[in-house]
Design a protein around this motif. Structure first.
Motif, short mmCIF file in Angstrom:
data_model
loop_
_atom_site.label_atom_id
_atom_site.label_comp_id
_atom_site.label_asym_id
_atom_site.label_seq_id
_atom_site.Cartn_x
_atom_site.Cartn_y
_atom_site.Cartn_z
N TYR A 135 33.91 44.03 45.41
CA TYR A 135 32.54 44.37 44.98
C TYR A 135 31.46 43.78 45.91
O TYR A 135 30.61 42.99 45.47
CB TYR A 135 32.30 43.95 43.51
CG TYR A 135 33.08 42.73 43.03
CD1 TYR A 135 32.63 41.43 43.21
CD2 TYR A 135 34.31 42.90 42.39
CE1 TYR A 135 33.35 40.34 42.77
CE2 TYR A 135 35.04 41.81 41.94
CZ TYR A 135 34.55 40.53 42.13
OH TYR A 135 35.27 39.46 41.70
N CYS B 214 36.01 47.94 43.76
CA CYS B 214 34.79 47.97 42.97
C CYS B 214 35.13 48.42 41.56
O CYS B 214 36.04 49.23 41.36
CB CYS B 214 33.78 48.93 43.60
SG CYS B 214 32.17 49.00 42.77
N TRP C 91 28.88 53.29 46.17
CA TRP C 91 30.28 53.15 46.59
C TRP C 91 30.77 54.44 47.24
O TRP C 91 31.45 54.42 48.26
CB TRP C 91 31.12 52.78 45.39
CG TRP C 91 32.48 52.19 45.62
CD1 TRP C 91 33.65 52.61 45.04
CD2 TRP C 91 32.85 51.08 46.44
NE1 TRP C 91 34.71 51.82 45.44
CE2 TRP C 91 34.23 50.87 46.31
CE3 TRP C 91 32.12 50.22 47.28
CZ2 TRP C 91 34.93 49.86 46.98
CZ3 TRP C 91 32.80 49.21 47.95
CH2 TRP C 91 34.18 49.04 47.80
#
Length: 250
Positions: free
Chosen positions: A149, A184, A196
């Motif tokens: 992340y 993520c 993303w």
């Protein structure tokens, strides 16, 4: 140097280069060395969670090098997860400078390369540390960046990001030969699905070898030791993928 015993081996703080400069918490394997991993922390610094990650990597045969990126303003920072400590971490994070971070990453890479015993080097990072690992990949040559992340890949706003977010120069990652493995959570509030997906497109366009994984129902911080965020299944799968990538690429 001060040491911390974790399992069968002991991690120690040591200077990486210039006396009085950056230090790192270094955890060496007991047996054969299979490579080295620069472990980049989230905003809480080199705390017990991160030292535990270092111990696990050492148990797999990798020298773990966890730099103290806050060293210019606070030495050997290790914060817990209270609101006050999080705020202290944010203050330190906002004081970080992109070019100084790259210089620190270069020193960590140089030290890790020596410690890798002829094998390769990876950068592993969570949240802020994931960003640092991706930034390092735009400037330095190493084998693998495994990032959990990572924030601010395509947006700026902090001195540590600078005016040009790292994936705007993703071609440099390809030129440096760094493979990018990223994780993520679907419910990440800092790295939303649209960003993303945009990162995926940018890496593909730039010719970066990569794999980006999304975990359904997982939040930001899913791999950390904070009960409110932790996701056992996502964490286990992500680390299995990291271990496999380390074995294949270092």
């Amino acid at each position: 140097m001060t040491g911390q015993t974790t399992g069968q081996t002991t991690g120690q703080w040591q200077e990486l280069g210039t006396p009085g400069g950056i230090e790192a918490y270094v955890h060496r394997p007991e047996g054969e060395v299979h490579g080295a991993v620069v472990v980049c922390s989230e905003l809480y610094g080199v705390n017990p969670y991160l030292r535990g990650v270092c111990a696990e990597l050492a148990g797999l045969g990798y020298v773990a090098v966890a730099p103290d990126f806050y060293w210019r303003n606070a030495r050997r920072t290790e914060l817990g997860y209270s609101a006050e400590e999080r705020e202290a971490g944010l203050v330190l994070m906002r004081a970080l400078d992109r070019d100084e971070l790259v210089a620190d990453a270069a020193e960590a890479l140089a030290a890790a390369t020596v410690l890798a015993d002829g094998h390769g080097v990876a950068f592993v990072g969570t949240s802020m540390g994931g960003h640092i690992a991706v930034r390092a990949a735009t400037e330095l040559r190493f084998e693998l960046a495994a990032v959990f992340y990572p924030g601010w890949l395509l947006t700026s706003g902090f001195p540590l990001v600078g005016p040009v977010p790292p994936l705007e120069t993703a071609e440099r990652i390809a030129a440096n030969g760094v493979y990018l493995l990223g994780f993520c959570g679907e419910l990440d509030h800092i790295l939303p699905p649209e960003e993303w997906q945009q990162a995926e497109r940018r890496l593909t366009e730039a010719g970066v070898g990569h794999e980006l994984v999304t975990y359904a129902g997982a939040r930001h911080g899913f791999a950390a030791d904070r009960p409110a965020d932790h996701d056992d299944a996502a964490t286990a799968d992500a680390w299995r993928r990291v271990h496999r990538a380390l074995a294949e690429r270092l």
